[in-house]
Motif scaffolding. Structure first.
Motif, PDB file in Angstrom:
ATOM      1  N   GLY A  45       0.815  -1.214   0.000  1.00  0.00           N
ATOM      2  CA  GLY A  45       0.000   0.000   0.000  1.00  0.00           C
ATOM      3  C   GLY A  45       0.846   1.261   0.000  1.00  0.00           C
ATOM      4  N   VAL A  46       1.929   1.242   0.781  1.00  0.00           N
ATOM      5  CA  VAL A  46       2.822   2.404   0.815  1.00  0.00           C
ATOM      6  C   VAL A  46       3.494   2.621  -0.533  1.00  0.00           C
ATOM      7  CG1 VAL A  46       4.952   3.305   1.825  1.00  0.00           C
ATOM      8  CG2 VAL A  46       3.216   2.304   3.299  1.00  0.00           C
ATOM      9  N   VAL A  47       4.016   1.540  -1.125  1.00  0.00           N
ATOM     10  CA  VAL A  47       4.697   1.653  -2.419  1.00  0.00           C
ATOM     11  C   VAL A  47       3.722   2.063  -3.504  1.00  0.00           C
ATOM     12  CG1 VAL A  47       5.959   0.375  -4.187  1.00  0.00           C
ATOM     13  CG2 VAL A  47       6.474  -0.007  -1.783  1.00  0.00           C
ATOM     14  N   PHE A  48       2.557   1.441  -3.539  1.00  0.00           N
ATOM     15  CA  PHE A  48       1.553   1.752  -4.552  1.00  0.00           C
ATOM     16  C   PHE A  48       1.053   3.193  -4.413  1.00  0.00           C
ATOM     17  CE2 PHE A  48      -3.045   1.132  -5.973  1.00  0.00           C
ATOM     18  CZ  PHE A  48      -2.744   1.448  -7.287  1.00  0.00           C
ATOM     19  N   GLY A  49       0.752   3.595  -3.183  1.00  0.00           N
ATOM     20  CA  GLY A  49       0.277   4.961  -2.963  1.00  0.00           C
ATOM     21  C   GLY A  49       1.317   6.011  -3.300  1.00  0.00           C
ATOM     22  N   THR A  50       2.571   5.743  -2.912  1.00  0.00           N
ATOM     23  CA  THR A  50       3.646   6.695  -3.194  1.00  0.00           C
ATOM     24  C   THR A  50       3.902   6.829  -4.684  1.00  0.00           C
ATOM     25  OG1 THR A  50       4.689   6.126  -1.078  1.00  0.00           O
ATOM     26  CG2 THR A  50       6.043   7.271  -2.701  1.00  0.00           C
ATOM     27  N   SER A  51       3.983   5.685  -5.383  1.00  0.00           N
ATOM     28  CA  SER A  51       4.240   5.740  -6.825  1.00  0.00           C
ATOM     29  C   SER A  51       3.091   6.390  -7.577  1.00  0.00           C
ATOM     30  CB  SER A  51       4.485   4.318  -7.357  1.00  0.00           C
ATOM     31  OG  SER A  51       3.342   3.499  -7.136  1.00  0.00           O
ATOM     32  N   LEU A  52       1.855   6.084  -7.185  1.00  0.00           N
ATOM     33  CA  LEU A  52       0.706   6.683  -7.860  1.00  0.00           C
ATOM     34  C   LEU A  52       0.633   8.182  -7.591  1.00  0.00           C
ATOM     35  CD1 LEU A  52      -1.742   6.022  -9.611  1.00  0.00           C
ATOM     36  CD2 LEU A  52      -3.063   5.668  -7.511  1.00  0.00           C
ATOM     37  N   LEU A  53       0.917   8.591  -6.358  1.00  0.00           N
ATOM     38  CA  LEU A  53       0.921  10.016  -6.024  1.00  0.00           C
ATOM     39  C   LEU A  53       2.005  10.752  -6.805  1.00  0.00           C
ATOM     40  CD1 LEU A  53      -0.167  12.328  -4.267  1.00  0.00           C
ATOM     41  CD2 LEU A  53       1.486  11.666  -2.512  1.00  0.00           C
ATOM     42  N   LEU A  54       3.172  10.131  -6.940  1.00  0.00           N
ATOM     43  CA  LEU A  54       4.258  10.744  -7.692  1.00  0.00           C
ATOM     44  C   LEU A  54       3.890  10.915  -9.166  1.00  0.00           C
ATOM     45  CD1 LEU A  54       7.182  11.765  -7.831  1.00  0.00           C
ATOM     46  CD2 LEU A  54       7.915   9.399  -8.165  1.00  0.00           C
ATOM     47  N   LEU A  55       3.292   9.889  -9.752  1.00  0.00           N
ATOM     48  CA  LEU A  55       2.904   9.961 -11.166  1.00  0.00           C
ATOM     49  C   LEU A  55       1.789  10.974 -11.383  1.00  0.00           C
ATOM     50  CD1 LEU A  55       3.018   6.171 -12.098  1.00  0.00           C
ATOM     51  CD2 LEU A  55       4.600   7.954 -12.834  1.00  0.00           C
ATOM     52  N   LEU A  56       0.837  11.045 -10.462  1.00  0.00           N
ATOM     53  CA  LEU A  56      -0.225  12.044 -10.571  1.00  0.00           C
ATOM     54  C   LEU A  56       0.337  13.458 -10.432  1.00  0.00           C
ATOM     55  CD1 LEU A  56      -3.071  10.327  -8.505  1.00  0.00           C
ATOM     56  CD2 LEU A  56      -2.989  10.650 -10.981  1.00  0.00           C
ATOM     57  N   SER A  57       1.334  13.609  -9.579  1.00  0.00           N
ATOM     58  CA  SER A  57       1.985  14.913  -9.439  1.00  0.00           C
ATOM     59  C   SER A  57       2.716  15.299 -10.719  1.00  0.00           C
ATOM     60  CB  SER A  57       2.971  14.881  -8.268  1.00  0.00           C
ATOM     61  OG  SER A  57       2.323  14.550  -7.056  1.00  0.00           O
ATOM     62  N   LEU A  58       3.378  14.316 -11.353  1.00  0.00           N
ATOM     63  CA  LEU A  58       4.061  14.592 -12.620  1.00  0.00           C
ATOM     64  C   LEU A  58       3.070  14.917 -13.733  1.00  0.00           C
ATOM     65  CD1 LEU A  58       6.791  11.795 -12.554  1.00  0.00           C
ATOM     66  CD2 LEU A  58       7.152  14.245 -12.281  1.00  0.00           C
ATOM     67  N   ALA A  60       0.301  16.594 -13.236  1.00  0.00           N
ATOM     68  CA  ALA A  60      -0.232  17.929 -12.992  1.00  0.00           C
ATOM     69  C   ALA A  60       0.838  19.010 -13.049  1.00  0.00           C
ATOM     70  CB  ALA A  60      -0.923  17.967 -11.625  1.00  0.00           C
ATOM     71  N   PHE A  61       2.068  18.670 -12.710  1.00  0.00           N
ATOM     72  CA  PHE A  61       3.145  19.657 -12.665  1.00  0.00           C
ATOM     73  C   PHE A  61       4.328  19.161 -13.498  1.00  0.00           C
ATOM     74  CE2 PHE A  61       0.868  19.681  -8.608  1.00  0.00           C
ATOM     75  CZ  PHE A  61       0.369  20.975  -8.593  1.00  0.00           C
ATOM     76  N   SER A  62       5.292  20.032 -13.684  1.00  0.00           N
ATOM     77  CA  SER A  62       6.494  19.654 -14.429  1.00  0.00           C
ATOM     78  C   SER A  62       7.411  18.800 -13.551  1.00  0.00           C
ATOM     79  CB  SER A  62       7.250  20.897 -14.898  1.00  0.00           C
ATOM     80  OG  SER A  62       7.749  21.616 -13.780  1.00  0.00           O
ATOM     81  N   VAL A  63       8.337  18.106 -14.182  1.00  0.00           N
ATOM     82  CA  VAL A  63       9.266  17.248 -13.444  1.00  0.00           C
ATOM     83  C   VAL A  63      10.106  18.073 -12.479  1.00  0.00           C
ATOM     84  CG1 VAL A  63      11.190  15.647 -13.682  1.00  0.00           C
ATOM     85  CG2 VAL A  63       9.359  15.615 -15.369  1.00  0.00           C
ATOM     86  N   ILE A  64      10.546  19.246 -12.927  1.00  0.00           N
ATOM     87  CA  ILE A  64      11.371  20.111 -12.073  1.00  0.00           C
ATOM     88  C   ILE A  64      10.599  20.531 -10.833  1.00  0.00           C
ATOM     89  CG2 ILE A  64      12.593  22.315 -11.965  1.00  0.00           C
ATOM     90  CD1 ILE A  64      13.198  22.018 -14.939  1.00  0.00           C
ATOM     91  N   SER A  65       9.313  20.883 -11.013  1.00  0.00           N
ATOM     92  CA  SER A  65       8.501  21.308  -9.871  1.00  0.00           C
ATOM     93  C   SER A  65       8.292  20.174  -8.881  1.00  0.00           C
ATOM     94  CB  SER A  65       7.146  21.822 -10.362  1.00  0.00           C
ATOM     95  OG  SER A  65       7.306  22.946 -11.197  1.00  0.00           O
TER      96      SER A  65
END
Length: 221
Positions: A45-58, A60-65
């Protein structure tokens, strides 16, 4: 001469220790297979949630941000904890030292042998990929090159609907949902996969018979 009861108890205890040791080492090695099959729901759950949150952030925002915000958040946590521990030590007049001392003393450098090992593995995959690309694009086998052409043609439609981040999000979701579903319905899924594979192989065989050079290829085989 030792008491038989004492000997049996010693043997039992030694066997228990021996049996317990491999189990402990096995539990400590949590593989990717166990991760995607949800053997430990908390870790997965931690790995899945973290990876999904990271991809959703990418998405919505740029990689640098995203990288800047992640590093900024990490710095805020470490600086806040450092100040908090310093205040506690000043109030309690203790001499515990730096709160991250044990972490700073750890060797985080990559050994040259490990680096060379991973480079050699990557080089093997790169050479294999280059060989396959040369074989496909120079049409060593017409059927294989046509398969690649069909896949690339289908990918143009996929690219028109999804971008790279969206595909990565879908891959991440499928990675953590398909394995447990397949494990529960393995028999039915294998049956349909075998049916589809048989149909595809029959279609490819018919195409190979009609393509030029098929007779030569069959004789060579």
């Amino acid at each position: 001469m030792a008491d038989p009861m004492t000997q049996s108890s010693q043997i039992s205890s030694s066997q228990g220790l021996n049996d317990g040791h491999p189990a402990t080492s096995k539990d400590s090695k949590f593989s990717v297979h166990d991760l995607v099959h949800w053997r430990d729901p908390k870790k997965t759950g931690v790995v899945f949630g973290t990876s999904l949150l990271l991809l959703l952030s990418l998405a919505a925002f740029s990689v640098i941000s995203v990288i800047s915000y992640l590093l900024l958040a990490l710095l805020c946590v470490t600086i806040t904890f450092r100040i908090y521990k310093s205040v506690i030590q000043a109030v309690q007049k203790s001499s515990e030292g730096h709160p991250f001392k044990s972490l700073m003393e750890k060797d985080v450098s990559v050994p040259p042998e490990t680096f060379r090992k991973h480079v050699d593995v990557c080089l093997t995959y790169i050479n294999c990929a280059l060989k396959q690309m040369s074989r496909l694009f120079l049409v060593e086998d017409l059927v294989d090159s046509l398969k690649l052409a069909v896949v690339m043609w289908l990918m143009t439609y996929v690219g028109a609907v999804f971008n790279g981040i969206t595909i990565l999000i879908l891959v991440d979701i499928l990675t953590f949902t398909v394995p447990p579903l397949y494990e529960k319905n393995k028999t039915q899924i294998d049956h349909y996969i075998e049916m589809a594979r048989t149909q595809i192989n029959a279609t490819v065989a018919k195409l190979q018979e009609k393509l030029p050079g098929a007779a030569k290829r069959s004789k060579a085989e």
